[in-house]
Design a protein around this motif. Structure first.
Motif, short mmCIF file in Angstrom:
data_model
loop_
_atom_site.label_atom_id
_atom_site.label_comp_id
_atom_site.label_asym_id
_atom_site.label_seq_id
_atom_site.Cartn_x
_atom_site.Cartn_y
_atom_site.Cartn_z
N ALA A 4 -2.48 -0.25 -6.00
CA ALA A 4 -1.78 -1.46 -5.56
C ALA A 4 -0.44 -1.15 -4.92
O ALA A 4 0.09 -1.93 -4.15
CB ALA A 4 -1.58 -2.40 -6.76
N SER A 5 0.12 0.03 -5.28
CA SER A 5 1.44 0.37 -4.75
C SER A 5 1.37 1.16 -3.45
O SER A 5 2.38 1.49 -2.85
CB SER A 5 2.24 1.18 -5.78
OG SER A 5 1.56 2.40 -6.06
N SER A 6 0.15 1.50 -3.01
CA SER A 6 0.00 2.28 -1.79
C SER A 6 0.27 1.41 -0.58
O SER A 6 0.07 0.20 -0.61
CB SER A 6 -1.41 2.87 -1.70
OG SER A 6 -2.36 1.83 -1.64
N PRO A 7 0.74 2.01 0.54
CA PRO A 7 1.06 1.22 1.74
C PRO A 7 -0.18 0.65 2.36
O PRO A 7 -1.29 1.14 2.14
CB PRO A 7 1.74 2.24 2.66
CG PRO A 7 1.22 3.57 2.20
CD PRO A 7 1.02 3.44 0.73
N PRO A 8 -0.07 -0.41 3.15
CA PRO A 8 -1.22 -1.02 3.80
C PRO A 8 -1.96 0.00 4.66
O PRO A 8 -1.37 0.96 5.15
CB PRO A 8 -0.60 -2.13 4.66
CG PRO A 8 0.74 -2.39 4.04
CD PRO A 8 1.18 -1.09 3.47
N ALA A 9 -3.25 -0.27 4.84
CA ALA A 9 -4.07 0.62 5.65
C ALA A 9 -3.51 0.73 7.06
O ALA A 9 -3.12 -0.26 7.66
CB ALA A 9 -5.50 0.09 5.70
N GLY A 10 -3.49 1.93 7.58
CA GLY A 10 -3.01 2.14 8.94
C GLY A 10 -1.54 2.43 9.05
O GLY A 10 -1.05 2.76 10.13
N THR A 11 -0.79 2.30 7.93
CA THR A 11 0.65 2.54 8.01
C THR A 11 1.07 3.83 7.32
O THR A 11 2.17 4.31 7.53
CB THR A 11 1.44 1.37 7.37
OG1 THR A 11 1.12 1.32 5.98
CG2 THR A 11 1.07 0.06 8.02
N ALA A 12 0.19 4.37 6.48
CA ALA A 12 0.56 5.53 5.67
C ALA A 12 0.91 6.73 6.53
O ALA A 12 1.77 7.54 6.17
CB ALA A 12 -0.58 5.88 4.72
N HIS A 13 0.22 6.91 7.67
CA HIS A 13 0.41 8.11 8.48
C HIS A 13 1.26 7.84 9.72
O HIS A 13 1.30 8.67 10.62
CB HIS A 13 -0.95 8.67 8.89
CG HIS A 13 -1.84 8.99 7.73
ND1 HIS A 13 -1.55 9.99 6.82
CD2 HIS A 13 -3.02 8.45 7.32
CE1 HIS A 13 -2.50 10.06 5.90
NE2 HIS A 13 -3.39 9.12 6.18
N ARG A 14 1.92 6.70 9.78
CA ARG A 14 2.79 6.41 10.92
C ARG A 14 4.07 7.22 10.82
O ARG A 14 4.63 7.38 9.74
CB ARG A 14 3.10 4.93 11.01
CG ARG A 14 1.88 4.09 11.41
CD ARG A 14 2.12 2.61 11.20
NE ARG A 14 3.20 2.13 12.05
CZ ARG A 14 3.66 0.88 12.00
NH1 ARG A 14 3.14 0.03 11.14
NH2 ARG A 14 4.62 0.49 12.79
N SER A 15 4.54 7.70 11.96
CA SER A 15 5.76 8.50 11.99
C SER A 15 6.97 7.60 11.75
O SER A 15 6.90 6.38 11.95
CB SER A 15 5.90 9.19 13.34
OG SER A 15 6.13 8.22 14.36
N PRO A 16 8.10 8.20 11.32
CA PRO A 16 9.32 7.39 11.15
C PRO A 16 9.71 6.66 12.43
O PRO A 16 10.15 5.52 12.39
CB PRO A 16 10.37 8.44 10.76
CG PRO A 16 9.57 9.53 10.11
CD PRO A 16 8.28 9.58 10.87
N ALA A 17 9.53 7.34 13.59
CA ALA A 17 9.88 6.71 14.86
C ALA A 17 9.02 5.48 15.11
O ALA A 17 9.51 4.44 15.58
CB ALA A 17 9.72 7.70 16.01
N SER A 23 9.69 -2.03 13.46
CA SER A 23 10.73 -2.90 12.89
C SER A 23 11.54 -3.57 13.99
O SER A 23 11.84 -4.77 13.92
CB SER A 23 11.65 -2.08 11.98
OG SER A 23 12.70 -2.87 11.47
N LEU A 24 11.86 -2.78 15.04
CA LEU A 24 12.62 -3.35 16.15
C LEU A 24 11.84 -4.43 16.88
O LEU A 24 12.41 -5.42 17.35
CB LEU A 24 13.01 -2.24 17.13
CG LEU A 24 14.07 -1.25 16.64
CD1 LEU A 24 14.27 -0.14 17.67
CD2 LEU A 24 15.39 -1.96 16.36
#
Length: 204
Positions: A4-17, A23-24
C-alpha cells in the motif's frame, strides 16, 4: 500483492528530472504568472528614465484583475474567468495597437459592471462573491489615484494595490470560490511578484 505504501504504477522508475517536470506541469498557472511578471518587469526596465521605472504603468493590471473578479462573481460561474481574462487582454491590446488609451473603456466597463452588480442579487450572495463589489471600488480607485501621483508615490500605491489583491487571490484560491482556482493561482503569483518588483524598481 501490492504494498500500500509503494508508489503508483509507472512512477517508481521515473527520474528526478521527470518528476520535477511533472510537478511543474501541474503548476502551470504559477509559471504563467511568473512569465507575465517578467514581461511586465522588462517593459518597465526598457521605459526606465532618469527618475527610475514608472510602476504607474502597471496600474491597469490591478484594475483589470478586480474587474474580472467582479464580472465572474456576477455570472456565478468560476470557469468563465479565463474567457473574461482573454477578452480583456485582447481589448487592451487592440486599443494600444490603434494608439488608443485603454483607460476610458476600462473605467466605463467597470462603472457599468458595478451598477449592474449593485442591482443584481450579488450583494445578497455568499460573502466572498459579494466582497468583489467593494474590492472593485477599492482597487479600482487605488489604480486611478496612482495615475495622478508622482512616479514614486504612484508606483508605491500600485505596488500596494497589487500585493493587496494578491491576498484576495490567495483567499479565493483556498476557498475554491468566485474564480477558477488556476486563475487565482496565476493572479496571486503575478500580483505579488509584480508588486515587489515595482517597489524594487521605484526605490533603486
Amino acid at each position: 500483492m501490492t504494498n500500500a505504501s509503494s508508489p503508483p504504477a509507472g512512477t517508481a522508475h521515473r527520474s528526478p528530472a521527470a518528476r520535477v517536470l511533472s510537478s511543474l506541469a501541474h503548476r502551470w498557472p504559477t509559471a504563467l504568472g511568473l512569465l507575465a511578471m517578467v514581461l511586465s518587469a522588462m517593459d518597465m526596465t526598457m521605459d526606465r528614465g532618469t527618475n527610475g521605472a514608472d510602476g504607474r504603468d502597471q496600474a491597469l493590471v490591478v484594475f483589470l484583475a478586480a474587474l474580472i473578479y467582479l464580472a465572474t462573481a456576477m455570472t456565478g460561474r468560476p470557469g468563465v474567468v479565463w474567457i473574461l481574462f482573454g477578452l480583456s487582454v485582447v481589448a487592451v491590446t487592440v486599443l494600444r495597437v490603434f494608439d488608443q488609451d485603454p483607460w476610458p473603456a476600462m473605467v466605463a466597463g467597470a462603472v457599468t459592471t458595478l451598477a449592474i452588480g449593485l442591482v443584481s442579487d450579488l450583494p445578497r450572495r455568499p460573502r466572498l462573491d459579494a466582497l468583489q463589489i467593494p474590492a472593485m471600488v477599492v482597487f479600482g480607485a487605488a489604480a486611478l489615484v496612482a495615475l495622478s501621483l508622482s512616479p514614486l508615490l504612484g508606483s508605491l500605491l500600485v505596488a500596494a494595490a497589487l500585493i493587496g489583491h494578491a491576498t484576495l487571490d490567495v483567499i479565493v484560491w483556498r476557498a475554491r470560490k468566485v474564480v477558477a482556482r488556476s486563475l487565482a493561482e496565476f493572479c496571486a503569483v503575478l500580483d505579488l511578484t509584480l508588486g515587489v518588483a515595482i517597489v524594487v524598481f521605484a526605490l533603486t
